[in-house]
Design an enzyme around this catalytic site. Structure first.
Site, PDB file in Angstrom:
ATOM      1  N   CYS A 166     -34.254 -60.244 -33.853  1.00  0.00           N
ATOM      2  CA  CYS A 166     -33.116 -60.950 -34.466  1.00  0.00           C
ATOM      3  C   CYS A 166     -32.524 -60.095 -35.553  1.00  0.00           C
ATOM      4  O   CYS A 166     -31.501 -60.347 -35.880  1.00  0.00           O
ATOM      5  CB  CYS A 166     -33.518 -62.268 -34.749  1.00  0.00           C
ATOM      6  SG  CYS A 166     -34.597 -62.491 -36.059  1.00  0.00           S
ATOM      7  N   SER A 217     -31.736 -68.752 -29.692  1.00  0.00           N
ATOM      8  CA  SER A 217     -30.289 -68.525 -29.587  1.00  0.00           C
ATOM      9  C   SER A 217     -29.325 -69.350 -30.338  1.00  0.00           C
ATOM     10  O   SER A 217     -29.800 -70.605 -30.374  1.00  0.00           O
ATOM     11  CB  SER A 217     -29.917 -68.189 -28.052  1.00  0.00           C
ATOM     12  OG  SER A 217     -30.331 -69.609 -27.575  1.00  0.00           O
ATOM     13  N   GLU A 237     -41.885 -70.365 -23.419  1.00  0.00           N
ATOM     14  CA  GLU A 237     -42.880 -70.490 -22.199  1.00  0.00           C
ATOM     15  C   GLU A 237     -42.747 -69.113 -21.517  1.00  0.00           C
ATOM     16  O   GLU A 237     -43.518 -68.882 -20.457  1.00  0.00           O
ATOM     17  CB  GLU A 237     -41.884 -71.265 -21.143  1.00  0.00           C
ATOM     18  CG  GLU A 237     -40.645 -71.128 -20.733  1.00  0.00           C
ATOM     19  CD  GLU A 237     -39.586 -71.252 -21.860  1.00  0.00           C
ATOM     20  OE1 GLU A 237     -39.594 -71.526 -22.828  1.00  0.00           O
ATOM     21  OE2 GLU A 237     -38.265 -71.268 -21.073  1.00  0.00           O
ATOM     22  N   PHE A 291     -39.094 -66.108 -27.655  1.00  0.00           N
ATOM     23  CA  PHE A 291     -39.894 -65.196 -27.071  1.00  0.00           C
ATOM     24  C   PHE A 291     -40.248 -63.921 -27.811  1.00  0.00           C
ATOM     25  O   PHE A 291     -41.185 -63.218 -27.689  1.00  0.00           O
ATOM     26  CB  PHE A 291     -39.721 -64.785 -25.558  1.00  0.00           C
ATOM     27  CG  PHE A 291     -38.260 -63.740 -25.763  1.00  0.00           C
ATOM     28  CD1 PHE A 291     -38.697 -62.297 -25.681  1.00  0.00           C
ATOM     29  CD2 PHE A 291     -36.864 -64.173 -25.439  1.00  0.00           C
ATOM     30  CE1 PHE A 291     -37.699 -61.516 -25.745  1.00  0.00           C
ATOM     31  CE2 PHE A 291     -36.127 -63.054 -25.587  1.00  0.00           C
ATOM     32  CZ  PHE A 291     -36.328 -61.811 -25.587  1.00  0.00           C
TER      33      PHE A 291
HETATM   34  P1  NAD Z   1     -33.585 -69.365 -26.468  1.00  0.00           P
HETATM   35  O1  NAD Z   1     -32.753 -70.286 -27.438  1.00  0.00           O
HETATM   36  O2  NAD Z   1     -33.472 -69.234 -25.114  1.00  0.00           O
HETATM   37  O3  NAD Z   1     -35.052 -70.080 -26.415  1.00  0.00           O
HETATM   38  C1  NAD Z   1     -35.848 -70.500 -27.516  1.00  0.00           C
HETATM   39  C2  NAD Z   1     -36.734 -71.812 -27.672  1.00  0.00           C
HETATM   40  O4  NAD Z   1     -35.842 -72.889 -26.917  1.00  0.00           O
HETATM   41  C3  NAD Z   1     -37.812 -71.588 -26.492  1.00  0.00           C
HETATM   42  O5  NAD Z   1     -38.796 -72.201 -27.090  1.00  0.00           O
HETATM   43  C4  NAD Z   1     -37.198 -72.344 -25.183  1.00  0.00           C
HETATM   44  O6  NAD Z   1     -38.079 -72.739 -24.446  1.00  0.00           O
HETATM   45  C5  NAD Z   1     -36.366 -73.201 -26.145  1.00  0.00           C
HETATM   46  N1  NAD Z   1     -34.958 -73.594 -25.308  1.00  0.00           N
HETATM   47  C6  NAD Z   1     -34.145 -72.805 -24.384  1.00  0.00           C
HETATM   48  N2  NAD Z   1     -33.231 -73.214 -23.725  1.00  0.00           N
HETATM   49  C7  NAD Z   1     -33.351 -74.664 -24.030  1.00  0.00           C
HETATM   50  C8  NAD Z   1     -32.513 -75.860 -23.953  1.00  0.00           C
HETATM   51  N3  NAD Z   1     -31.279 -75.479 -23.420  1.00  0.00           N
HETATM   52  N4  NAD Z   1     -32.773 -77.011 -24.560  1.00  0.00           N
HETATM   53  C9  NAD Z   1     -33.912 -77.139 -25.233  1.00  0.00           C
HETATM   54  N5  NAD Z   1     -34.656 -76.028 -25.531  1.00  0.00           N
HETATM   55  C10 NAD Z   1     -34.427 -74.856 -25.098  1.00  0.00           C
HETATM   56  O7  NAD Z   1     -34.142 -68.129 -27.348  1.00  0.00           O
HETATM   57  P2  NAD Z   1     -34.899 -66.909 -26.796  1.00  0.00           P
HETATM   58  O8  NAD Z   1     -34.438 -66.148 -25.752  1.00  0.00           O
HETATM   59  O9  NAD Z   1     -36.404 -67.195 -26.786  1.00  0.00           O
HETATM   60  O10 NAD Z   1     -35.056 -65.990 -28.084  1.00  0.00           O
HETATM   61  C11 NAD Z   1     -34.036 -65.030 -28.386  1.00  0.00           C
HETATM   62  C12 NAD Z   1     -33.081 -65.559 -29.345  1.00  0.00           C
HETATM   63  O11 NAD Z   1     -33.525 -65.927 -30.521  1.00  0.00           O
HETATM   64  C13 NAD Z   1     -31.918 -64.475 -29.504  1.00  0.00           C
HETATM   65  O12 NAD Z   1     -30.803 -65.209 -29.732  1.00  0.00           O
HETATM   66  C14 NAD Z   1     -32.386 -64.124 -31.125  1.00  0.00           C
HETATM   67  O13 NAD Z   1     -30.934 -63.709 -31.849  1.00  0.00           O
HETATM   68  C15 NAD Z   1     -32.900 -65.574 -31.436  1.00  0.00           C
HETATM   69  N6  NAD Z   1     -33.725 -65.276 -32.883  1.00  0.00           N
HETATM   70  C16 NAD Z   1     -33.294 -65.445 -33.797  1.00  0.00           C
HETATM   71  C17 NAD Z   1     -34.165 -65.259 -35.043  1.00  0.00           C
HETATM   72  C18 NAD Z   1     -33.706 -65.762 -36.302  1.00  0.00           C
HETATM   73  O14 NAD Z   1     -34.529 -65.542 -37.144  1.00  0.00           O
HETATM   74  N7  NAD Z   1     -32.438 -66.087 -36.759  1.00  0.00           N
HETATM   75  C19 NAD Z   1     -35.485 -64.980 -34.784  1.00  0.00           C
HETATM   76  C20 NAD Z   1     -35.989 -64.561 -33.709  1.00  0.00           C
HETATM   77  C21 NAD Z   1     -34.921 -64.630 -32.459  1.00  0.00           C
END
Ligand code: NAD
Length: 504
Positions: free
Chosen positions: A289, A234, A184, A157
């Site tokens: 991040c 994450s 989403e 997001f």
């Molecule tokens: P998230 O992991 O909750 O979601 C990321 C994506 O995975 C979304 O499209 C979501 O719909 C999907 N998703 C969520 N739970 C899932 C599951 N159980 N099974 C399958 N798919 C699933 O992350 P977020 O809250 O959208 O973003 C924040 C996180 O992203 C933070 O931890 C941040 O550090 C990380 N991030 C990392 C980077 C990087 O480059 N390392 C960059 C941006 C964000």
């Protein structure tokens, strides 16, 4: 499609075969405006059948697309780049409305996305292989890189425009068809990006988009026609994506969470270090991040640094991201805001000091998901505020006595996304660059996000997979090498030779 003006109870649709298509699962999610706490749109979630439809369309489109001349693909990428640049205000308004970040921050995000498309415009050069003439007598050897076919990206997001562009620009330019599953929580920017790609000349089916949750993701992970998966999100989900998709035979790069340490040595300029800590700790409400989440203060620097941070935090204006006077917007959801705020209670209970409590900020009394900038002093490993990724406007300070103690702390942390050192001593900075076990390092630069012609990626629990994202490693990720050995001998000299081929 939802735009900033029409984000009122619209339904955000998939984008398949060059047009919006409704979700068929009957399930949907609410898209909120985090600054007001109101629902502004609904997003239909994909069923497995929706994913299958998008993959079938992508597979069919990929046949012609990989055969399209490189110069034509480059021309389309140039047009795409111009359209994104031209529409950056629109993109930023959508991002700010659905994500909450300030408009200026969203414009910055769009600008970094444009740079990724610019890099992909160089695809004829990027795909040049190597050629060895006369590897053996009359034998030439050369390597070419070919696209994988259908590849997918799953994005978080916090960068709803930039992270999709990190992936899809290179993937498409290299001749693949790309299926995007954006977050989403803020899905509309990706719909506009898909629409602009079509306008630029990307053929229908080469860029498809499905919205949704775990159902869509799980189908992507086990769909036999998807050859590679890029993920950003994450760490627990990154690990799941990596393990599941590699088990299913796919190529995977899965970028996870972070805990970015900023090391401040006693010789650092206190004002410069405080400016950097405040900017990188509270920018985008800490939902980056590459945000700085821990300041490691060495020796005598701690007290004056905390004082300088305090002075700056007192002047930060929190408010709606669309209000030009706001410097920091709300968090993405109410639940996330409450979870971030709960770290302040836990930190006190565990023996740290809450030096600035963002729950006192007047915006927290509004309906939006606000939390003011917060500062925890005397944090330590073993405390939740140090051990967990908070992903909000909560900066922790760990006090240490020596550089050796600081480097041990950073290297023992399970995350290894970004880090920075603040010092006026070039030798100390050089030693830090050598010692530190982190993928992206800043020297007097608090958010060292690599430019588009390098690649982005952390170490340890911040990245699962071998190749970093975008830039040259992105091109490598989305292509596979083929080595051709060829000769054109006089057929009259041909004979049977059962020996193993040797260079002569
Ligand atoms: P998230 O992991 O909750 O979601 C990321 C994506 O995975 C979304 O499209 C979501 O719909 C999907 N998703 C969520 N739970 C899932 C599951 N159980 N099974 C399958 N798919 C699933 O992350 P977020 O809250 O959208 O973003 C924040 C996180 O992203 C933070 O931890 C941040 O550090 C990380 N991030 C990392 C980077 C990087 O480059 N390392 C960059 C941006 C964000």
């Amino acid at each position: 499609m939802a735009t900033a003006e029409t984000l009122t109870r619209t339904t955000v649709s998939h984008w398949i075969d060059g047009k919006p298509q409704p979700a068929t699962s009957g399930r949907s999610g609410a898209v909120m405006n985090p600054a007001t706490g109101e629902m502004i749109a609904e997003v239909g979630f994909a069923s497995a059948a929706d994913v299958d439809r998008a993959v079938a369309s992508a597979k069919a489109a990929s046949v012609q697309w990989r055969a399209t001349a490189l110069s034509r693909r480059a021309e389309i990428m140039f047009a795409f780049r111009d359209l994104i640049a031209h529409n950056r205000q629109r993109i930023a308004e959508i991002v700010s409305t659905e994500n909450g970040k300030t408009l200026s921050d969203a414009l910055g995000e769009a600008a970094r996305g444009v740079e990724n498309v610019e890099f992909a415009c160089g695809v004829p050069h990027l795909l040049k292989g190597g050629y060895t003439e006369q590897a053996s007598r009359g034998v030439d050897v050369y390597q070419i890189r070919q696209p994988l076919g259908v590849v997918a990206g799953i994005t978080p997001f916090n960068f709803p425009a930039m992270v999709p562009l990190w992936m899809l620009a290179n993937a498409i330019a290299c001749g693949n068809a790309f299926l995007l599953k954006p977050s989403e929580k803020d899905p509309s920017a990706s719909v506009l990006i898909a629409q602009l790609a079509k306008e630029a000349g990307v053929p229908d089916g080469v860029l498809n988009l499905v919205h949704g949750d775990k159902v869509a993701v799980d189908r992507i992970l086990d769909h036999p026609d998807i050859k590679a998966v890029s993920f950003v999100g994450s760490t627990p989900v990154a690990k799941y994506i990596y393990e599941t998709a590699t088990r299913n035979g796919k190529r995977v790069q899965a970028l996870g969470g972070a805990k970015n340490h900023m090391l401040v040595l006693p010789d650092a300029d206190i004002n410069m270090a405080a400016d950097a800590a405040v900017s990188a700790g509270y920018g985008a409400a800490g939902e980056r991040c590459m945000a700085i989440s821990v300041v490691v203060a060495v020796g005598s620097v701690a007290d004056p640094l905390i004082e300088a941070i305090r002075e700056r935090v007192a002047r930060i204006k929190v408010g709606s991201g669309l209000d030009p006077s706001s410097e920091m917007g709300p968090l993405i959801t109410r639940e996330h805001r409450d979870r971030v705020a709960s770290h302040l209670d836990t930190a006190s209970a565990e023996g740290a000091t809450v030096a600035i409590d963002g729950r006192r900020d007047p915006t927290t009394r509004q309906n939006g998901f606000f939390l003011g900038p917060s500062l925890i002093d005397n944090a330590k490993p073993g405390m939740k505020c140090y051990d967990q990724e908070i992903f909000g406007p909560v900066l922790s300070v760990v006090r240490v006595n020596t550089y050796a103690e600081a480097i041990r702390l950073i290297n023992e942390n399970p995350f290894g996304n970004g880090t920075a050192i603040f010092t006026q001593n070039g030798g100390a900075a050089r030693q830090f660059q050598f010692d530190v076990e982190v993928g992206m390092v800043g020297v007097n630069v608090p958010i060292p996000v690599p430019v588009a012609y390098y690649s982005f990626g952390g170490w340890k629990s911040s990245l699962f997979g071998d190749l970093h994202m975008y830039g040259p490693e992105g091109v490598q990720f989305y292509t596979r090498a083929k080595v051709v050995t060829s000769r054109w001998p006089d057929p009259s000299a041909s004979k049977v030779d059962l020996g193993f081929p040797q260079v002569r």
